[in-house]
Design a protein around this motif. Sequence first.
Motif, mmCIF file in Angstrom:
data_model
loop_
_atom_site.group_PDB
_atom_site.id
_atom_site.type_symbol
_atom_site.label_atom_id
_atom_site.label_comp_id
_atom_site.label_asym_id
_atom_site.label_seq_id
_atom_site.Cartn_x
_atom_site.Cartn_y
_atom_site.Cartn_z
ATOM 1 N N GLN A 80 -60.643 -66.098 -73.025
ATOM 2 C CA GLN A 80 -61.887 -66.725 -72.580
ATOM 3 C C GLN A 80 -62.995 -65.676 -72.570
ATOM 4 N N MET A 81 -64.135 -66.045 -73.151
ATOM 5 C CA MET A 81 -65.301 -65.171 -73.066
ATOM 6 C C MET A 81 -65.828 -65.246 -71.642
ATOM 7 N N GLY A 82 -66.228 -64.109 -71.116
ATOM 8 C CA GLY A 82 -66.772 -64.055 -69.771
ATOM 9 C C GLY A 82 -68.285 -64.015 -69.804
ATOM 10 N N ARG A 83 -68.824 -63.242 -68.899
ATOM 11 C CA ARG A 83 -70.274 -63.233 -68.750
ATOM 12 C C ARG A 83 -70.950 -62.249 -69.702
ATOM 13 N N LEU A 84 -72.213 -62.491 -69.919
ATOM 14 C CA LEU A 84 -73.074 -61.541 -70.626
ATOM 15 C C LEU A 84 -73.337 -60.389 -69.673
ATOM 16 N N VAL A 85 -73.009 -59.190 -70.080
ATOM 17 C CA VAL A 85 -73.247 -58.003 -69.257
ATOM 18 C C VAL A 85 -74.642 -57.468 -69.508
ATOM 19 N N GLY A 86 -75.064 -57.469 -70.766
ATOM 20 C CA GLY A 86 -76.397 -56.984 -71.051
ATOM 21 C C GLY A 86 -76.698 -56.901 -72.527
ATOM 22 N N ILE A 87 -77.970 -56.657 -72.786
ATOM 23 C CA ILE A 87 -78.452 -56.397 -74.136
ATOM 24 C C ILE A 87 -79.058 -55.004 -74.093
ATOM 25 N N TYR A 88 -78.502 -54.111 -74.895
ATOM 26 C CA TYR A 88 -78.876 -52.697 -74.882
ATOM 27 C C TYR A 88 -79.553 -52.366 -76.200
ATOM 28 N N SER A 89 -80.815 -51.923 -76.134
ATOM 29 C CA SER A 89 -81.583 -51.767 -77.371
ATOM 30 C C SER A 89 -82.318 -50.434 -77.489
ATOM 31 N N ALA A 90 -82.052 -49.481 -76.610
ATOM 32 C CA ALA A 90 -82.732 -48.184 -76.704
ATOM 33 C C ALA A 90 -82.454 -47.568 -78.077
ATOM 34 N N PRO A 91 -83.491 -47.108 -78.787
ATOM 35 C CA PRO A 91 -83.298 -46.592 -80.136
ATOM 36 C C PRO A 91 -82.280 -45.453 -80.239
ATOM 37 N N GLU A 92 -82.096 -44.689 -79.172
ATOM 38 C CA GLU A 92 -81.177 -43.545 -79.218
ATOM 39 C C GLU A 92 -79.776 -43.880 -78.718
ATOM 40 N N PRO A 130 -75.888 -42.827 -81.979
ATOM 41 C CA PRO A 130 -76.336 -41.644 -82.723
ATOM 42 C C PRO A 130 -76.457 -41.854 -84.228
ATOM 43 N N ARG A 131 -75.865 -42.923 -84.754
ATOM 44 C CA ARG A 131 -75.860 -43.145 -86.206
ATOM 45 C C ARG A 131 -77.088 -43.877 -86.702
ATOM 46 N N PHE A 132 -77.551 -44.868 -85.934
ATOM 47 C CA PHE A 132 -78.681 -45.690 -86.362
ATOM 48 C C PHE A 132 -79.188 -46.472 -85.167
ATOM 49 N N HIS A 133 -80.334 -47.119 -85.331
ATOM 50 C CA HIS A 133 -80.876 -47.948 -84.249
ATOM 51 C C HIS A 133 -80.118 -49.276 -84.257
ATOM 52 N N SER A 134 -79.419 -49.529 -83.154
ATOM 53 C CA SER A 134 -78.684 -50.788 -83.047
ATOM 54 C C SER A 134 -78.971 -51.447 -81.713
ATOM 55 N N VAL A 135 -78.923 -52.755 -81.711
ATOM 56 C CA VAL A 135 -79.042 -53.549 -80.500
ATOM 57 C C VAL A 135 -77.645 -54.072 -80.215
ATOM 58 N N CYS A 136 -77.150 -53.815 -79.006
ATOM 59 C CA CYS A 136 -75.791 -54.179 -78.657
ATOM 60 C C CYS A 136 -75.783 -55.237 -77.561
ATOM 61 N N VAL A 137 -75.048 -56.320 -77.819
ATOM 62 C CA VAL A 137 -74.848 -57.371 -76.831
ATOM 63 C C VAL A 137 -73.467 -57.136 -76.220
ATOM 64 N N ALA A 138 -73.434 -56.800 -74.923
ATOM 65 C CA ALA A 138 -72.174 -56.505 -74.236
ATOM 66 C C ALA A 138 -71.677 -57.745 -73.506
ATOM 67 N N LEU A 139 -70.414 -58.083 -73.770
ATOM 68 C CA LEU A 139 -69.795 -59.275 -73.210
ATOM 69 C C LEU A 139 -68.483 -58.932 -72.519
ATOM 70 N N TYR A 165 -71.452 -53.534 -65.709
ATOM 71 C CA TYR A 165 -70.438 -54.571 -65.566
ATOM 72 C C TYR A 165 -69.765 -54.474 -64.194
ATOM 73 N N LEU A 166 -69.311 -53.268 -63.825
ATOM 74 C CA LEU A 166 -68.606 -53.100 -62.551
ATOM 75 C C LEU A 166 -69.493 -53.387 -61.352
ATOM 76 N N ALA A 167 -70.806 -53.186 -61.510
ATOM 77 C CA ALA A 167 -71.763 -53.478 -60.422
ATOM 78 C C ALA A 167 -72.141 -54.957 -60.374
ATOM 79 N N GLY A 168 -71.680 -55.733 -61.366
ATOM 80 C CA GLY A 168 -72.004 -57.151 -61.410
ATOM 81 C C GLY A 168 -73.394 -57.442 -61.937
ATOM 82 N N ASN A 169 -74.004 -56.454 -62.581
ATOM 83 C CA ASN A 169 -75.365 -56.625 -63.096
ATOM 84 C C ASN A 169 -75.366 -57.250 -64.482
ATOM 85 N N THR A 170 -76.441 -57.930 -64.795
ATOM 86 C CA THR A 170 -76.746 -58.371 -66.154
ATOM 87 C C THR A 170 -78.079 -57.734 -66.481
ATOM 88 N N VAL A 171 -78.110 -56.922 -67.550
ATOM 89 C CA VAL A 171 -79.300 -56.103 -67.800
ATOM 90 C C VAL A 171 -79.883 -56.337 -69.184
#
Length: 153
Positions: free
Chosen positions: A78-90, A93-102, A145-151
Amino acid sequence: MGMMGLWRPMRVLLGLLLRRPILGTSIIPRLPNGEILLVRRRDNGLWSLPGGIVDWGEDITTAARRELAEETGLTVIQMGRLVGIYSAPERDPRFHSVCVALEAQVEGTPRIGDPAEILEVMGFSRDELLHLTLSHDHTQQLRDYLAGNTVLA
């Protein structure tokens, strides 16, 4: 318009098409025993969350399920909650990526799915996780995630 006159708009167009952040996902896989499974990356030797780039034609959850299975042999129950969307360019280290953490509830026997990419897979308790330094920005993702935050970061 000569070749030089055409090159300038082509170069601008290529820049617009190619210089875009890449979309990826990371999975916080909760094992039935409550541990969170991490993978140790071959490229830098650090522990990280399983995950990767979303392929053309995939949605985020399909990519997350595929990446988890490819890297760890585990299946999402089962998929759980959305933890966050992380988009800082740095953040990568390989390239600029936007990561959706689930978060995901998972099952199966952990194994190294891709030895060219993964050195080791292992479950960690909450206390153990708090003392690890992970690859990319995965330490922050786990803390959120451990703090229960969605960021949105």
